[in-house]
Design a protein around this motif. Structure first.
Motif, PDB file in Angstrom:
ATOM      1  N   ASP A   8       0.806  -1.279  -0.118  1.00 49.63           N
ATOM      2  CA  ASP A   8       0.186   0.094  -0.059  1.00 49.63           C
ATOM      3  C   ASP A   8       0.908   1.237  -0.151  1.00 49.63           C
ATOM      4  O   ASP A   8       1.637   1.242   0.535  1.00 49.63           O
ATOM      5  N   VAL A   9       0.640   2.042  -0.949  1.00 47.75           N
ATOM      6  CA  VAL A   9       1.336   3.449  -1.191  1.00 47.75           C
ATOM      7  C   VAL A   9       0.484   4.409  -0.650  1.00 47.75           C
ATOM      8  O   VAL A   9      -0.676   4.463  -1.345  1.00 47.75           O
ATOM      9  N   THR A  10       0.587   5.202   0.132  1.00 50.18           N
ATOM     10  CA  THR A  10      -0.189   6.072   0.764  1.00 50.18           C
ATOM     11  C   THR A  10       0.211   7.580   0.599  1.00 50.18           C
ATOM     12  O   THR A  10      -0.374   8.442   1.550  1.00 50.18           O
ATOM     13  N   TYR A  11       0.822   7.748  -0.303  1.00 52.12           N
ATOM     14  CA  TYR A  11       1.356   9.033  -0.478  1.00 52.12           C
ATOM     15  C   TYR A  11       1.368   9.376  -1.852  1.00 52.12           C
ATOM     16  O   TYR A  11       1.946   8.586  -2.656  1.00 52.12           O
ATOM     17  N   GLU A  51      17.113   5.465   6.048  1.00 49.40           N
ATOM     18  CA  GLU A  51      15.708   6.286   6.431  1.00 49.40           C
ATOM     19  C   GLU A  51      14.809   5.436   5.471  1.00 49.40           C
ATOM     20  O   GLU A  51      14.851   5.450   4.272  1.00 49.40           O
ATOM     21  N   GLY A  53      10.793   5.642   3.777  1.00 50.54           N
ATOM     22  CA  GLY A  53       9.603   6.545   3.407  1.00 50.54           C
ATOM     23  C   GLY A  53      10.305   8.076   3.417  1.00 50.54           C
ATOM     24  O   GLY A  53       9.776   8.905   4.130  1.00 50.54           O
ATOM     25  N   GLY A  55      10.413  10.538   1.589  1.00 47.28           N
ATOM     26  CA  GLY A  55       9.648  11.742   0.852  1.00 47.28           C
ATOM     27  C   GLY A  55      10.693  12.506   0.279  1.00 47.28           C
ATOM     28  O   GLY A  55      11.384  11.969  -0.635  1.00 47.28           O
ATOM     29  N   ASP A  70      12.372   5.064  -0.503  1.00 46.44           N
ATOM     30  CA  ASP A  70      10.942   5.004  -0.457  1.00 46.44           C
ATOM     31  C   ASP A  70      10.262   3.844  -1.166  1.00 46.44           C
ATOM     32  O   ASP A  70      11.020   3.261  -1.743  1.00 46.44           O
ATOM     33  N   VAL A  71       9.095   3.746  -1.131  1.00 50.47           N
ATOM     34  CA  VAL A  71       8.496   2.560  -1.493  1.00 50.47           C
ATOM     35  C   VAL A  71       8.094   2.758  -2.881  1.00 50.47           C
ATOM     36  O   VAL A  71       8.028   1.451  -3.748  1.00 50.47           O
ATOM     37  N   VAL A  81      12.597   0.853  -1.342  1.00 46.86           N
ATOM     38  CA  VAL A  81      12.556  -0.122  -0.056  1.00 46.86           C
ATOM     39  C   VAL A  81      10.992  -0.154   0.409  1.00 46.86           C
ATOM     40  O   VAL A  81      10.518   0.980   0.648  1.00 46.86           O
ATOM     41  N   SER A  82      10.404  -1.184   0.635  1.00 52.76           N
ATOM     42  CA  SER A  82       9.313  -1.323   1.285  1.00 52.76           C
ATOM     43  C   SER A  82       9.480  -1.240   2.774  1.00 52.76           C
ATOM     44  O   SER A  82      10.261  -2.120   3.092  1.00 52.76           O
ATOM     45  N   TYR A  84       7.720  -3.116   4.786  1.00 53.86           N
ATOM     46  CA  TYR A  84       7.534  -4.269   4.982  1.00 53.86           C
ATOM     47  C   TYR A  84       8.632  -5.537   4.857  1.00 53.86           C
ATOM     48  O   TYR A  84       8.313  -6.627   4.869  1.00 53.86           O
ATOM     49  N   MET A  99      10.149   8.749   9.624  1.00 54.82           N
ATOM     50  CA  MET A  99       9.501   9.818  10.107  1.00 54.82           C
ATOM     51  C   MET A  99       7.954   9.966   9.362  1.00 54.82           C
ATOM     52  O   MET A  99       8.118   9.975   8.078  1.00 54.82           O
ATOM     53  N   ASP A 100       7.197  10.096  10.093  1.00 53.83           N
ATOM     54  CA  ASP A 100       5.580  10.167   9.552  1.00 53.83           C
ATOM     55  C   ASP A 100       5.380   9.191   8.536  1.00 53.83           C
ATOM     56  O   ASP A 100       4.849   9.403   7.672  1.00 53.83           O
ATOM     57  N   HIS A 104       0.917   5.541   8.245  1.00 52.53           N
ATOM     58  CA  HIS A 104       0.474   5.259   6.962  1.00 52.53           C
ATOM     59  C   HIS A 104       0.483   3.814   6.689  1.00 52.53           C
ATOM     60  O   HIS A 104       0.021   3.527   5.549  1.00 52.53           O
ATOM     61  N   LEU A 105       0.806   3.162   7.742  1.00 50.41           N
ATOM     62  CA  LEU A 105       0.816   1.532   7.329  1.00 50.41           C
ATOM     63  C   LEU A 105      -0.367   0.850   8.075  1.00 50.41           C
ATOM     64  O   LEU A 105      -0.596   0.885   9.189  1.00 50.41           O
TER      65      LEU A 105
HETATM   66  C1  LIG Z   1       3.813  11.508   5.038  1.00 54.61           C
HETATM   67  S1  LIG Z   1       5.275  11.013   4.039  1.00 54.61           S
HETATM   68  C2  LIG Z   1       6.651  11.242   4.863  1.00 54.61           C
HETATM   69  C3  LIG Z   1       7.819  11.763   4.078  1.00 54.61           C
HETATM   70  C4  LIG Z   1       8.756  12.270   5.112  1.00 54.61           C
HETATM   71  N1  LIG Z   1       9.412  11.046   5.979  1.00 54.61           N
HETATM   72  C5  LIG Z   1       8.678  13.217   5.920  1.00 54.61           C
HETATM   73  O1  LIG Z   1       8.569  13.256   7.118  1.00 54.61           O
HETATM   74  O2  LIG Z   1       8.598  14.444   5.165  1.00 54.61           O
HETATM   75  C6  LIG Z   1       5.006   9.153   4.274  1.00 54.61           C
HETATM   76  C7  LIG Z   1       6.108   8.744   3.297  1.00 54.61           C
HETATM   77  O3  LIG Z   1       5.933   6.979   3.723  1.00 54.61           O
HETATM   78  C8  LIG Z   1       5.976   6.663   2.530  1.00 54.61           C
HETATM   79  N2  LIG Z   1       5.541   5.119   2.376  1.00 54.61           N
HETATM   80  C9  LIG Z   1       4.145   4.842   2.420  1.00 54.61           C
HETATM   81  N3  LIG Z   1       4.048   3.596   2.564  1.00 54.61           N
HETATM   82  C10 LIG Z   1       5.145   3.110   2.587  1.00 54.61           C
HETATM   83  C11 LIG Z   1       5.640   1.656   2.630  1.00 54.61           C
HETATM   84  N4  LIG Z   1       4.904   0.703   2.532  1.00 54.61           N
HETATM   85  N5  LIG Z   1       7.005   1.331   2.649  1.00 54.61           N
HETATM   86  C12 LIG Z   1       7.837   2.393   2.482  1.00 54.61           C
HETATM   87  N6  LIG Z   1       7.645   3.757   2.599  1.00 54.61           N
HETATM   88  C13 LIG Z   1       6.220   4.196   2.525  1.00 54.61           C
HETATM   89  C14 LIG Z   1       5.486   7.386   1.275  1.00 54.61           C
HETATM   90  O4  LIG Z   1       5.915   7.129  -0.038  1.00 54.61           O
HETATM   91  C15 LIG Z   1       5.933   8.920   1.881  1.00 54.61           C
HETATM   92  O5  LIG Z   1       7.375   9.068   1.468  1.00 54.61           O
END
Ligand SMILES: C[S@@+](CC[C@H](N)C(=O)[O-])C[C@H]1O[C@@H](n2cnc3c(N)ncnc32)[C@H](O)[C@@H]1O
Length: 252
Positions: A8-11, A51, A53, A55, A70-71, A81-82, A84, A99-100, A104-105
Motif C-alpha cells: 500500500d502506497v499512501t502518499y 531512512e 519513506g 519523501g 521510498d516505496v 525499499v518497502s 514491510y 518519520m511520519d 500510513h502503514l
Molecule cells: C507523510 S510522508 C513522510 C515523508 C518524510 N519522511 C517526511 O517526514 O517528510 C510518508 C512517506 O512514507 C512512504 N511510504 C508509504 N507507505 C510505505 C511503505 N509501505 N514502505 C515504505 N515507505 C512507505 C511514502 O511514500 C512517503 O514518502
C-alpha cells in the motif's frame, strides 16, 4: 493506492515537487524540521543508517551518509525499499529511521518485524510520529486533513486493505501509550526492546505552517520557541507535544 505487488502506497508522489519547493523557500520549516532531525541524530548509534519513506529526503542534510529510500522510485531517494521488506537489503543496519511513515502503514507490526530482521544486534529503530496527546488530538483534528483516531487503532493492529490512502495520526499514541503492554510483548517476540518514548513540538511546529500553509513566525523566533519547549518538563510535553520520538533497540 495499492501497488500491483500488494504494497500500500499512501502518499501521492506528485506532491513531492511542491514539498521540495516549499522546503527551499521556507526558513521556518527548515528551522523546525532541522531541530527534529538533530533529535534523531542524537539518538543514532555509530554505523550505517537507513531512512524508510524519505519523501523529499531532506533528513540527509542533517545526517550525512544517511541512505534514503521510498516505496516508489523518486528522484529524492537513494533506494526503493518497502517498510514491510527491509531485511531484503543485504547487510544489517545500525539504525533504521522512519518519520511520519508509521501512521500510513496498515500493518505496523509487520514493519517492526522487518525492521528487527534488518537491524544488527543492538541496532535501533527510530520513529518520529504525530502524537495524539491532549493538544495533539485537538490540533490535528482542526488543522490536518488526515484522521486522528487513536481509539480506532486496536490490537492486533491490522487494517483492511483498501484503495484509499490509509492514515491515522493516532497510530503512535495507541501503539506506544494506550496499548503499550500489548506492543512491548509483540516487540519482545521480535527481539526488539522499547527504550524511549519522548514528546516534542508544541507551538513552533504549527507556526511553520507545515508544507501547505505559510509560516506565521520567522525562523529566528521559532528557534527561541524551540529552545523554550525543550525546557518543558517531560510530563508536560506528554500532554501538549504534537510529535513523539520512539526508539526501539534490537536485543543482542
Ligand atoms: C507523510 S510522508 C513522510 C515523508 C518524510 N519522511 C517526511 O517526514 O517528510 C510518508 C512517506 O512514507 C512512504 N511510504 C508509504 N507507505 C510505505 C511503505 N509501505 N514502505 C515504505 N515507505 C512507505 C511514502 O511514500 C512517503 O514518502
Amino acid at each position: 493506492m495499492t501497488r500491483p505487488d500488494g504494497q500500500d502506497v499512501t502518499y501521492d508522489p506528485g506532491l513531492l515537487a511542491a514539498g521540495a519547493a516549499k522546503w527551499a523557500r521556507s526558513a521556518a520549516l527548515r528551522a523546525v524540521y532541522g531541530d527534529i532531525f538533530c533529535d534523531v541524530a542524537a539518538r543514532l548509534r555509530p554505523g550505517r543508517s537507513l531512512e524508510v519513506g524519505s519523501g523529499i529526503g531532506v533528513m540527509k542534510q542533517t545526517i550525512p551518509g544517511l541512505v534514503t529510500s521510498d516505496v516508489v522510485p523518486t528522484s529524492y531517494a537513494d533506494r526503493v525499499v518497502s517498510a514491510y521488506a527491509l531485511e531484503q537489503g543485504g547487510e544489517p543496519w545500525a539504525n533504521i529511521i522512519a518519520m511520519d511513515v508509521l501512521h500510513h502503514l496498515r500493518r505496523p507490526l509487520v514493519f517492526f518485524a522487518s525492521a528487527a530482521a534488518a537491524l544488527e544486534p543492538g541496532g535501533r529503530l527510530l520513529l518520529v510520529e504525530p502524537a495524539a496527546t491532549a493538544w495533539g488530538r485537538r490540533f490535528y483534528r482542526c488543522f490536518h486533513h488526515e484522521p486522528c483516531q487513536p481509539e480506532e487503532v486496536v490490537p492486533p493492529f491490522e487494517f483492511a486493505p483498501g484503495e484509499d490512502e490509509f492514515a491515522n495520526m493516532g497510530m503512535g499514541w495507541s501503539l506506544f501509550e494506550t496499548n503499550r503492554d500489548f506492543t512491548t510483548a509483540r516487540l519482545e517476540i521480535l527481539g526488539l526492546e522499547l527504550t524511549e518514548v519522548a514528546y516534542r513540538d508544541v507551538l513552533a511546529y504549527p507556526a511553520t505552517g507545515g508544507f501547505s500553509r505559510p509560516a506565521v513566525l520567522p525562523a529566528g523566533l521559532l528557534r527561541t520557541i524551540l529552545a523554550a519547549e525543550r525546557r518543558l518538563p517531560a510530563r508536560w510535553r506528554r500532554l501538549v507535544g504534537l510529535r513523539m520520538v520512539v526508539v526501539m533497540s534490537r536485543r543482542p
